[in-house]
Write a protein that holds these residues in place. Structure first.
Motif, PDB file in Angstrom:
ATOM      1  N   GLY A   9       0.783  -1.230   0.000  1.00  0.00           N
ATOM      2  CA  GLY A   9       0.000   0.000   0.000  1.00  0.00           C
ATOM      3  C   GLY A   9       0.811   1.274   0.000  1.00  0.00           C
ATOM      4  N   ARG A  10       2.150   1.165   0.007  1.00  0.00           N
ATOM      5  CA  ARG A  10       2.997   2.365   0.013  1.00  0.00           C
ATOM      6  C   ARG A  10       3.794   2.465  -1.282  1.00  0.00           C
ATOM      7  NH1 ARG A  10       6.353   2.442   5.472  1.00  0.00           N
ATOM      8  NH2 ARG A  10       6.476   0.167   5.132  1.00  0.00           N
ATOM      9  N   ALA A  11       4.208   3.672  -1.599  1.00  0.00           N
ATOM     10  CA  ALA A  11       4.981   3.929  -2.808  1.00  0.00           C
ATOM     11  C   ALA A  11       6.470   3.743  -2.517  1.00  0.00           C
ATOM     12  CB  ALA A  11       4.727   5.339  -3.319  1.00  0.00           C
ATOM     13  N   VAL A  12       7.142   3.059  -3.431  1.00  0.00           N
ATOM     14  CA  VAL A  12       8.566   2.770  -3.273  1.00  0.00           C
ATOM     15  C   VAL A  12       9.284   3.110  -4.567  1.00  0.00           C
ATOM     16  CG1 VAL A  12      10.279   0.959  -2.865  1.00  0.00           C
ATOM     17  CG2 VAL A  12       8.112   0.914  -1.621  1.00  0.00           C
ATOM     18  N   ALA A  13      10.401   3.841  -4.452  1.00  0.00           N
ATOM     19  CA  ALA A  13      11.282   4.081  -5.598  1.00  0.00           C
ATOM     20  C   ALA A  13      12.305   2.972  -5.654  1.00  0.00           C
ATOM     21  CB  ALA A  13      11.972   5.429  -5.466  1.00  0.00           C
ATOM     22  N   LEU A  14      12.616   2.522  -6.860  1.00  0.00           N
ATOM     23  CA  LEU A  14      13.618   1.467  -7.033  1.00  0.00           C
ATOM     24  C   LEU A  14      14.552   1.880  -8.157  1.00  0.00           C
ATOM     25  CD1 LEU A  14      13.135  -2.347  -7.037  1.00  0.00           C
ATOM     26  CD2 LEU A  14      14.305  -1.294  -8.971  1.00  0.00           C
ATOM     27  N   PHE A  15      15.868   1.801  -7.883  1.00  0.00           N
ATOM     28  CA  PHE A  15      16.846   2.119  -8.930  1.00  0.00           C
ATOM     29  C   PHE A  15      17.788   0.940  -9.108  1.00  0.00           C
ATOM     30  CE2 PHE A  15      20.594   3.690 -11.001  1.00  0.00           C
ATOM     31  CZ  PHE A  15      20.069   4.543 -11.964  1.00  0.00           C
ATOM     32  N   GLY A  16      17.910   0.523 -10.378  1.00  0.00           N
ATOM     33  CA  GLY A  16      18.767  -0.601 -10.738  1.00  0.00           C
ATOM     34  C   GLY A  16      17.932  -1.801 -11.102  1.00  0.00           C
ATOM     35  N   LEU A  17      17.878  -2.137 -12.395  1.00  0.00           N
ATOM     36  CA  LEU A  17      16.998  -3.193 -12.877  1.00  0.00           C
ATOM     37  C   LEU A  17      17.776  -4.344 -13.520  1.00  0.00           C
ATOM     38  CD1 LEU A  17      14.084  -1.010 -14.245  1.00  0.00           C
ATOM     39  CD2 LEU A  17      13.908  -2.757 -12.452  1.00  0.00           C
ATOM     40  N   GLY A  18      18.939  -4.653 -12.931  1.00  0.00           N
ATOM     41  CA  GLY A  18      19.634  -5.868 -13.310  1.00  0.00           C
ATOM     42  C   GLY A  18      18.877  -7.076 -12.776  1.00  0.00           C
ATOM     43  N   GLY A  19      19.561  -8.213 -12.670  1.00  0.00           N
ATOM     44  CA  GLY A  19      18.880  -9.436 -12.246  1.00  0.00           C
ATOM     45  C   GLY A  19      18.218  -9.320 -10.893  1.00  0.00           C
ATOM     46  N   SER A  20      18.957  -8.873  -9.880  1.00  0.00           N
ATOM     47  CA  SER A  20      18.377  -8.771  -8.546  1.00  0.00           C
ATOM     48  C   SER A  20      17.392  -7.606  -8.465  1.00  0.00           C
ATOM     49  CB  SER A  20      19.480  -8.604  -7.492  1.00  0.00           C
ATOM     50  OG  SER A  20      20.168  -7.381  -7.656  1.00  0.00           O
ATOM     51  N   GLY A  21      17.652  -6.537  -9.222  1.00  0.00           N
ATOM     52  CA  GLY A  21      16.741  -5.402  -9.200  1.00  0.00           C
ATOM     53  C   GLY A  21      15.375  -5.738  -9.762  1.00  0.00           C
ATOM     54  N   LEU A  22      15.361  -6.493 -10.855  1.00  0.00           N
ATOM     55  CA  LEU A  22      14.082  -6.899 -11.440  1.00  0.00           C
ATOM     56  C   LEU A  22      13.345  -7.838 -10.497  1.00  0.00           C
ATOM     57  CD1 LEU A  22      12.174  -6.769 -13.834  1.00  0.00           C
ATOM     58  CD2 LEU A  22      13.480  -8.610 -14.909  1.00  0.00           C
ATOM     59  N   ALA A  23      14.064  -8.772  -9.883  1.00  0.00           N
ATOM     60  CA  ALA A  23      13.432  -9.666  -8.908  1.00  0.00           C
ATOM     61  C   ALA A  23      12.854  -8.881  -7.742  1.00  0.00           C
ATOM     62  CB  ALA A  23      14.455 -10.687  -8.407  1.00  0.00           C
ATOM     63  N   THR A  24      13.547  -7.830  -7.316  1.00  0.00           N
ATOM     64  CA  THR A  24      13.067  -6.998  -6.217  1.00  0.00           C
ATOM     65  C   THR A  24      11.800  -6.254  -6.606  1.00  0.00           C
ATOM     66  OG1 THR A  24      15.330  -6.734  -5.412  1.00  0.00           O
ATOM     67  CG2 THR A  24      13.707  -5.134  -4.644  1.00  0.00           C
ATOM     68  N   ALA A  25      11.796  -5.703  -7.805  1.00  0.00           N
ATOM     69  CA  ALA A  25      10.601  -4.986  -8.270  1.00  0.00           C
ATOM     70  C   ALA A  25       9.392  -5.907  -8.314  1.00  0.00           C
ATOM     71  CB  ALA A  25      10.870  -4.384  -9.651  1.00  0.00           C
ATOM     72  N   LEU A  26       9.576  -7.130  -8.815  1.00  0.00           N
ATOM     73  CA  LEU A  26       8.473  -8.093  -8.888  1.00  0.00           C
ATOM     74  C   LEU A  26       8.009  -8.490  -7.486  1.00  0.00           C
ATOM     75  CD1 LEU A  26       9.855 -10.320 -11.776  1.00  0.00           C
ATOM     76  CD2 LEU A  26       7.869  -8.796 -11.905  1.00  0.00           C
ATOM     77  N   SER A  27       8.964  -8.671  -6.567  1.00  0.00           N
ATOM     78  CA  SER A  27       8.621  -9.028  -5.190  1.00  0.00           C
ATOM     79  C   SER A  27       7.811  -7.922  -4.518  1.00  0.00           C
ATOM     80  CB  SER A  27       9.907  -9.290  -4.402  1.00  0.00           C
ATOM     81  OG  SER A  27       9.659  -9.425  -3.022  1.00  0.00           O
ATOM     82  N   LEU A  28       8.217  -6.680  -4.704  1.00  0.00           N
ATOM     83  CA  LEU A  28       7.474  -5.553  -4.133  1.00  0.00           C
ATOM     84  C   LEU A  28       6.080  -5.449  -4.741  1.00  0.00           C
ATOM     85  CD1 LEU A  28      10.389  -2.978  -4.042  1.00  0.00           C
ATOM     86  CD2 LEU A  28       9.047  -3.666  -2.043  1.00  0.00           C
ATOM     87  N   ARG A  29       6.007  -5.605  -6.043  1.00  0.00           N
ATOM     88  CA  ARG A  29       4.704  -5.523  -6.701  1.00  0.00           C
ATOM     89  C   ARG A  29       3.760  -6.608  -6.188  1.00  0.00           C
ATOM     90  NH1 ARG A  29       4.223  -7.339 -12.823  1.00  0.00           N
ATOM     91  NH2 ARG A  29       4.305  -9.332 -11.697  1.00  0.00           N
ATOM     92  N   GLU A  30       4.275  -7.843  -6.099  1.00  0.00           N
ATOM     93  CA  GLU A  30       3.433  -8.943  -5.630  1.00  0.00           C
ATOM     94  C   GLU A  30       3.049  -8.784  -4.165  1.00  0.00           C
ATOM     95  OE1 GLU A  30       2.119 -11.410  -7.613  1.00  0.00           O
ATOM     96  OE2 GLU A  30       2.904  -9.971  -9.091  1.00  0.00           O
TER      97      GLU A  30
END
Length: 457
Positions: A9-30
């Protein structure tokens, strides 16, 4: 996948979309967070968008609405200068964290007693992480390994009471994990490394110390002054690990290749590492001793440890035995990208046909002079050829081979002609690979293929 629900329910900025960054973005979204992701590489931005990750230029974002900045560990936090996203986050007064911090928060929220082993150090942490995971799996435990080795941590199965996460951590990752509190924290050794990112050795050591400072139980190698001082400051449960003839207080010892449990009187020999190809050399004695210290905390008996360690296959490109032709042993140590790492390999053998070179690091190979008597012949490749030739001149016979293919063929032929009972052809470049290869993995894979293509001796 681990769903990062602590930012739901909160907004998060993410910088860096390599392998771990993309996995992190998907984890946060889910997990229910509202992610805005960014990267300097437009191709990575497009790849993230194709997976349903909202992307935008964070330079134009309203940072007052973000709860945190999740930063890739490859992005500078402090040195040589903070990344612009770090400055924006600090101005907004929000946390700057990494993917392992998200794991720690999820573990604390959902399974606070879940076993969590975190491993750091300058050298040997990947081998030790893999060895600990191997031993626990072979003992029948549910083990997930990742972090700085292999799988991004948020792509692993979630924490659970009977599931052990064995996680390698770099100094960059520790710096982004303020709530780090593993069940068992391991600090192996400290030598100067990544000082361009940390400023000086004291700062680098202080970051590494955080991993054991918050651990339920600390395992610390005490063979260097930095780690010994950290162990002396530790007030919680601690196991010291020492490689050598004499211990540094009760702990786990590695004497002449034998792991010894010195926590009882008399000290108890646990395992003899002789004859285990994946654990050659004194540096691997430390790796094995630390693995025993950790696994014994997690219920592996000395008898089981001794039985299972012989089956450890090792890691690619780290003292990896890639073949034999007649009497000649071929060893791929392509991960050795500096002199300190190559020292470990040269110390493990007596009669070496040494393939080295590439893009040289500061200091070159001058520090390896004490090991030159072990070198039967050196084969120089890549950009460092002339620099290394000048260092070896008058001390070690050498050939300007130019390419890895030529060096492998020359070294194999010379080793086969030698009178040594087991000559070794060792690729341990003491250099980065980028002058001729995409990575140290690419270089090691090429060496393995060249060895496998040699005629049987």
């Amino acid at each position: 996948m681990i769903r990062s629900t602590t930012f739901a329910g909160r907004a998060v900025a993410l910088f860096g979309l390599g392998g771990s960054g993309l996995a992190t973005a998907l984890s946060l979204r889910e997990g229910g967070a509202r992610v805005t992701a960014c990267d300097d590489d437009p191709a990575r931005m497009r790849a993230a968008a194709e997976q349903g990750i909202p992307v935008a230029d964070l330079r134009a974002a309203d940072w007052s609405g973000f709860a945190a900045l999740v930063l890739s560990p490859g992005v500078p936090l402090t040195h040589p200068a903070p990344h612009w996203t770090v400055e924006r986050a600090r101005a907004a007064g929000i946390d700057i964290i990494g993917d392992i911090e998200l794991f720690c928060r999820e573990r604390a929220a959902t399974a606070p007693g879940a076993p969590f082993v975190a491993i750091t150090g300058t050298n040997g942490k990947s081998t030790t992480t893999a060895l600990i995971a191997h031993l626990l799996r072979a003992a029948g435990r549910d083990v997930r390994m990742g972090g700085n080795i292999g799988t991004a941590i948020l792509s692993l199965a979630p924490p659970a009471p009977e599931r052990i996460h064995v996680i390698e951590m770099s100094s960059f990752q520790i710096d982004l994990t303020p709530s780090l509190a593993p069940s068992v924290g391991v600090l192996m050794n400290l030598t100067p490394d990544h000082l361009d990112r940390h400023g000086d050795m004291a700062s680098y050591a202080a970051i590494k110390e955080r991993l054991v400072a918050g651990a339920g139980h600390a395992v610390i190698g005490v063979d260097d002054d930095w780690c010994r001082a950290i162990a002396d400051r530790r007030r919680g449960p601690l196991t010291r690990v020492h490689v050598g003839e004499a211990g540094d207080g009760p702990g786990i010892l590695a004497r002449r290749g034998i792991v010894v449990d010195g926590r009882s009187e008399p000290a108890r020999p646990v395992a003899d590492l002789a004859g285990i190809p994946s654990l050659r050399g004194a540096h691997n004695w430390q790796n094995a001793a630390i693995a025993y210290a950790v696994t014994s905390r997690l219920g592996v008996t000395p008898e089981t440890f001794a039985e299972l360690i012989a089956g450890f296959p090792g890691l690619p490109h780290r003292m990896e035995e890639v073949g034999r032709r007649g009497r000649v042993l071929f060893v791929n140590d392509s991960k050795a990208t500096n002199a300190d790492s190559t020292e470990k390999a040269l110390s493990a053998f007596r009669h070496v046909h040494w393939i080295l070179g590439g893009k040289a690091k500061e200091g070159g190979i001058a520090a390896l002079a004490p090991y030159f008597p072990r070198v039967a012949h050196a084969y120089l490749i890549g950009a460092a050829t002339e620099t290394f030739a000048a260092t070896l001149d008058g001390h070690v016979p050498y050939t300007r081979s130019g390419t890895l293919a030529e060096a492998t063929a020359q070294a194999a032929a010379a080793a086969a002609r030698s009178n040594d009972p087991e000559p070794v052809v060792l690729l341990s470049p003491a250099c980065a690979s980028y002058d001729q290869f995409r990575s140290f993995e690419d270089r090691g894979d090429r060496f393995r293929a060249l060895v496998q293509a040699l005629p049987e001796g």
